[in-house]
Design a protein around this motif. Structure first.
Motif, PDB file in Angstrom:
ATOM      1  N   ASP A  39       0.851  -1.182   0.000  1.00 15.90           N
ATOM      2  CA  ASP A  39       0.000   0.000   0.000  1.00 15.90           C
ATOM      3  C   ASP A  39       0.889   1.236   0.000  1.00 15.90           C
ATOM      4  O   ASP A  39       1.673   1.436   0.925  1.00 15.90           O
ATOM      5  CB  ASP A  39      -0.902  -0.011   1.238  1.00 15.90           C
ATOM      6  CG  ASP A  39      -1.855   1.173   1.271  1.00 15.90           C
ATOM      7  OD1 ASP A  39      -2.269   1.620   0.191  1.00 15.90           O
ATOM      8  OD2 ASP A  39      -2.180   1.639   2.383  1.00 15.90           O
ATOM      9  N   GLY A 117      -2.266  -2.210  -3.217  1.00 10.67           N
ATOM     10  CA  GLY A 117      -3.504  -2.065  -2.458  1.00 10.67           C
ATOM     11  C   GLY A 117      -3.272  -2.293  -0.986  1.00 10.67           C
ATOM     12  O   GLY A 117      -2.198  -2.735  -0.559  1.00 10.67           O
ATOM     13  N   VAL A 129      -7.749  -7.772  -0.340  1.00 11.19           N
ATOM     14  CA  VAL A 129      -7.138  -6.581  -0.918  1.00 11.19           C
ATOM     15  C   VAL A 129      -7.866  -6.260  -2.223  1.00 11.19           C
ATOM     16  O   VAL A 129      -8.103  -7.140  -3.048  1.00 11.19           O
ATOM     17  CB  VAL A 129      -5.619  -6.781  -1.151  1.00 11.19           C
ATOM     18  CG1 VAL A 129      -5.335  -7.965  -2.045  1.00 11.19           C
ATOM     19  CG2 VAL A 129      -4.990  -5.524  -1.723  1.00 11.19           C
ATOM     20  N   ASN A 130      -8.285  -5.014  -2.353  1.00 12.47           N
ATOM     21  CA  ASN A 130      -9.022  -4.565  -3.537  1.00 12.47           C
ATOM     22  C   ASN A 130     -10.265  -5.412  -3.790  1.00 12.47           C
ATOM     23  O   ASN A 130     -10.642  -5.700  -4.939  1.00 12.47           O
ATOM     24  CB  ASN A 130      -8.126  -4.589  -4.780  1.00 12.47           C
ATOM     25  CG  ASN A 130      -6.903  -3.709  -4.627  1.00 12.47           C
ATOM     26  OD1 ASN A 130      -6.934  -2.707  -3.911  1.00 12.47           O
ATOM     27  ND2 ASN A 130      -5.813  -4.085  -5.273  1.00 12.47           N
TER      28      ASN A 130
END
Length: 474
Positions: A39, A117, A129-130
């Motif tokens: 991230d 992400g 994630v995402n």
């Protein structure tokens, strides 16, 4: 509602900083079925916003500061020199970007295995994630850290700087406050002062630069006070000043500045990571139980490495922890690793450093302190850097070197020598039998060792070892 789609790997690494990239190198030796999730910017804190750009700024500052000694060498005209801050910061960013590019080479060609992400734990072997669920046999968490900035300071916007933002500046106002006198604060305060800015440094309490020996700390403080105001008796508070300025209050001290550098340390980036889903108790810092030798979280298939675990927030330690986590993530049974001797260096001038055990860890034990003052040390006088203090800590019973603290010229090199000696469990006598050239700054180390030897024996036993009599034929 349908569950999000799931993708499985052998290992998932969360974080692409020093620890995460080190773990990646180990994992790739054994499998190509992995993913690394990050991230924000890729690349280590050290290369992007930490040790490398800060040292570039420090080198520029020290180069300009050297003009103050030129007259003593018989060199005239130093008063005509001036710093070009925009040019200084351009060089910092240029070389910084090259260092970052170098660290990112290990992520080239990863394609879909490199995921941009923010990850959140769903279990010890699953993250989201995402909007997508990724699963693996093992997880490595290395999300890194971020600068501490008090919430109410954020109202001052871009006038509050951290090392995440300082090096992006094109220039700075002439008045700067640095709040926090840990390693980062001391380095940045002195560098900015040496570049010609009016700097006021604020700490809270007597310690600074990671030192715990009060005499060494006092020596460093007196040297810093030659270059800037140092305020440590009250906590700093901020208020709005005239125009776009900030007023910093600390007790009776009131300073108006253009920028404030927040240097109050870094906080592990654990918020929103989902550690509470693991079913383990979290401590007051939000951390689960962690084995420091294996980096395993509880008995789960999960490892926590680097700045995020709050243990040793230093590049070389993060790299080691990434190695440990990467090896153990690929092992059936996690292996214990012996950690290196502790070593920390602050690149102020003179360097502040701690090698081995600091004084605070030895209180209550029987040890002697060997001392060397660099004020009259020959090589230091020749170089116009004759200031600083070195203390070595020696066990009273075994004469073994336990640790050292210093603010000393070439302290970065002395600290390495001492850390090596501590790790090899050398005694003060074995160290004194090592060669010392003349004239070198390391002769100051010999002075400290001789001082410790006298305290152990009443007088120095001499530096040379005895040998057996030479056998002669009749």
């Amino acid at each position: 509602m349908k569950n999000p789609p799931t993708t499985a790997s052998d290992v998932i690494i969360v974080g692409a900083g020093s620890a995460g990239l080190s773990a990646l190198r180990e994992v790739r030796k054994h499998t190509e079925h992995f993913a690394i999730v990050n991230d924000g910017p890729w690349g280590s804190t050290c290369a992007r916003v930490g040790c490398m750009p800060s040292k570039l700024l420090i080198e520029a500052a020290n180069a300009f500061h050297a003009r103050q000694h030129l007259e003593a060498f018989g060199i005239r005209g130093a008063d005509q020199l001036r710093p070009d801050l925009p040019a200084v910061f351009r060089r910092v960013r240029k070389l910084r970007d090259e260092f970052v590019a170098s660290t990112l080479k290990s992520t080239e060609g990863l394609a879909e295995r490199a995921v941009q992400g923010r990850a959140r734990l769903l279990a010890a072997n699953r993250i989201e994630v995402n909007g997508k669920v990724l699963a693996a046999r093992k997880l490595i968490l290395a999300p890194g850290s971020s600068p501490v900035v008090p919430e109410d300071w954020k109202r001052f916007g871009k006038r509050i700087l951290t090392t995440d933002t300082l090096f992006e500046r094109k220039t700075l106002g002439p008045r700067v406050a640095v709040v926090g006198l840990g390693p980062i604060g001391v380095e940045m305060a002195q560098a900015l002062a040496r570049l010609g800015l009016e700097v006021t440094a604020f700490g809270h309490g007597p310690r600074m630069a990671g030192l715990t020996d009060p005499n060494v700390t006092d020596a460093l403080r007196h040297l810093l006070e030659r270059e800037m105001a140092v305020i440590t008796d009250h906590e700093a508070e901020l208020s709005k000043g005239p125009d776009a300025s900030i007023v910093v209050h600390a007790g009776d001290t009131r300073v108006v500045v253009d920028h404030v550098v927040a240097a109050m340390g870094r906080r592990p980036q654990l918020q929103g990571l989902g550690l509470e889903t693991l079913g383990l108790p979290l401590d007051e810092h939000g951390l689960p139980p962690l084995d420091p030798q294996t980096l395993q979280v509880g008995d789960l298939p999960l490892f926590l490495a680097g700045d995020a675990n709050g243990e040793r927030a230093l590049l070389h330690e993060a790299v080691d922890e990434g190695h440990i986590a990467g090896v153990n993530a690929m092992a059936e049974t996690p292996a214990c690793f012996e950690r290196r001797t502790s070593l920390s260096i602050v690149f102020c001038a003179p360097n502040a450093a701690v090698a081995g055990q600091p004084m605070k860890a030895l209180l209550g034990q029987a040890f002697v302190v060997g001392r060397a003052d660099f004020t009259h040390q020959g090589r230091a006088r020749a170089a116009q850097c004759n200031a600083g203090l070195l203390h070595v800590f020696v066990d009273s019973a075994s004469a073994r070197l336990l640790g050292a603290e210093m603010c000393a010229p070439a302290g970065e090199h002395l600290a390495h020598l001492l850390a090596l000696a501590v790790q090899q469990r050398m005694t003060v006598h074995e160290l004194l039998r090592m060669p010392f050239y003349h004239p070198v700054l390391e002769e100051g180390l010999r002075t400290a060792l001789q001082d410790a030897a006298r305290q152990l024996h009443g007088q120095s036993p001499g530096d040379l070892g005895a040998c057996e009599p030479l056998a002669m034929d009749d």
